[in-house]
Design a protein around this motif. Structure first.
Motif, PDB file in Angstrom:
ATOM      1  N   GLN A   1      98.759  59.812-139.642  1.00 20.94           N
ATOM      2  CA  GLN A   1      97.649  59.922-138.688  1.00 20.94           C
ATOM      3  C   GLN A   1      98.172  60.033-137.266  1.00 20.94           C
ATOM      4  N   LEU A   2      99.189  59.236-136.941  1.00 18.63           N
ATOM      5  CA  LEU A   2      99.777  59.266-135.609  1.00 18.63           C
ATOM      6  C   LEU A   2     100.440  60.617-135.334  1.00 18.63           C
ATOM      7  N   ALA A   3     101.115  61.162-136.330  1.00 16.99           N
ATOM      8  CA  ALA A   3     101.741  62.485-136.177  1.00 16.99           C
ATOM      9  C   ALA A   3     100.677  63.554-135.952  1.00 16.99           C
ATOM     10  N   PHE A   4      99.582  63.468-136.698  1.00 19.52           N
ATOM     11  CA  PHE A   4      98.494  64.431-136.525  1.00 19.52           C
ATOM     12  C   PHE A   4      97.915  64.323-135.118  1.00 19.52           C
ATOM     13  N   LEU A   5      97.720  63.093-134.645  1.00 19.14           N
ATOM     14  CA  LEU A   5      97.153  62.893-133.307  1.00 19.14           C
ATOM     15  C   LEU A   5      98.106  63.415-132.232  1.00 19.14           C
TER      16      LEU A   5
ATOM     17  N   ALA B   1      97.186  66.137-129.527  1.00 24.51           N
ATOM     18  CA  ALA B   1      97.293  65.796-128.104  1.00 24.51           C
ATOM     19  C   ALA B   1      98.060  66.866-127.335  1.00 24.51           C
ATOM     20  N   ALA B   2      98.981  67.532-127.997  1.00 27.13           N
ATOM     21  CA  ALA B   2      99.737  68.597-127.343  1.00 27.13           C
ATOM     22  C   ALA B   2      98.840  69.787-127.018  1.00 27.13           C
ATOM     23  N   LYS B   3      97.782  69.974-127.808  1.00 27.53           N
ATOM     24  CA  LYS B   3      96.892  71.128-127.639  1.00 27.53           C
ATOM     25  C   LYS B   3      95.618  70.806-126.862  1.00 27.53           C
ATOM     26  N   LYS B   4      95.161  69.538-126.973  1.00 31.02           N
ATOM     27  CA  LYS B   4      93.830  69.197-126.473  1.00 31.02           C
ATOM     28  C   LYS B   4      93.878  67.964-125.590  1.00 31.02           C
TER      29      LYS B   4
ATOM     30  N   LYS C   1      88.487  63.360-131.581  1.00 32.28           N
ATOM     31  CA  LYS C   1      87.470  63.946-132.463  1.00 32.28           C
ATOM     32  C   LYS C   1      88.113  64.672-133.636  1.00 32.28           C
ATOM     33  N   SER C   2      89.171  65.417-133.359  1.00 34.64           N
ATOM     34  CA  SER C   2      89.883  66.123-134.434  1.00 34.64           C
ATOM     35  C   SER C   2      90.488  65.142-135.425  1.00 34.64           C
TER      36      SER C   2
END
Length: 79
Positions: free
Chosen positions: A40-44, A48-51, A58-59
């Motif tokens: 989950q942290l990796a996904f966030l 975060a790099a994009k948004k 939200k994603s």
């Protein structure tokens, strides 16, 4: 007579509601047990790099619906 029918229907609906809530809580607990916080942290981090913060959270919650807003915010603070 009609008051008795209404009372019985209300009691049945209450029992169904309790059963469904219990089932939902069990399913949510099972999802949390199966989830990987590092994933989950990796996904966030990727989001975060994009948004910006709100869009990234939200994603994250869309990808991992078992995460509460408070948990998602705590993950954001770890970045």
């Amino acid at each position: 007579m009609s008051a008795l029918i209404i009372w019985v229907m209300g009691a049945v609906l209450l029992i169904i509601n309790i059963m469904l809530r219990t089932r939902i809580l069990r399913l949510e607990a099972r999802l949390k047990a199966l989830s990987n916080p590092q994933e989950q942290l990796a996904f966030l981090r990727q989001q975060a790099a994009k948004k910006e913060k709100i869009a990234a959270i939200k994603s994250l919650r869309k990808q991992y619906p078992e995460i509460s807003l408070i948990e998602a915010n705590r993950l954001w603070q770890k970045i």
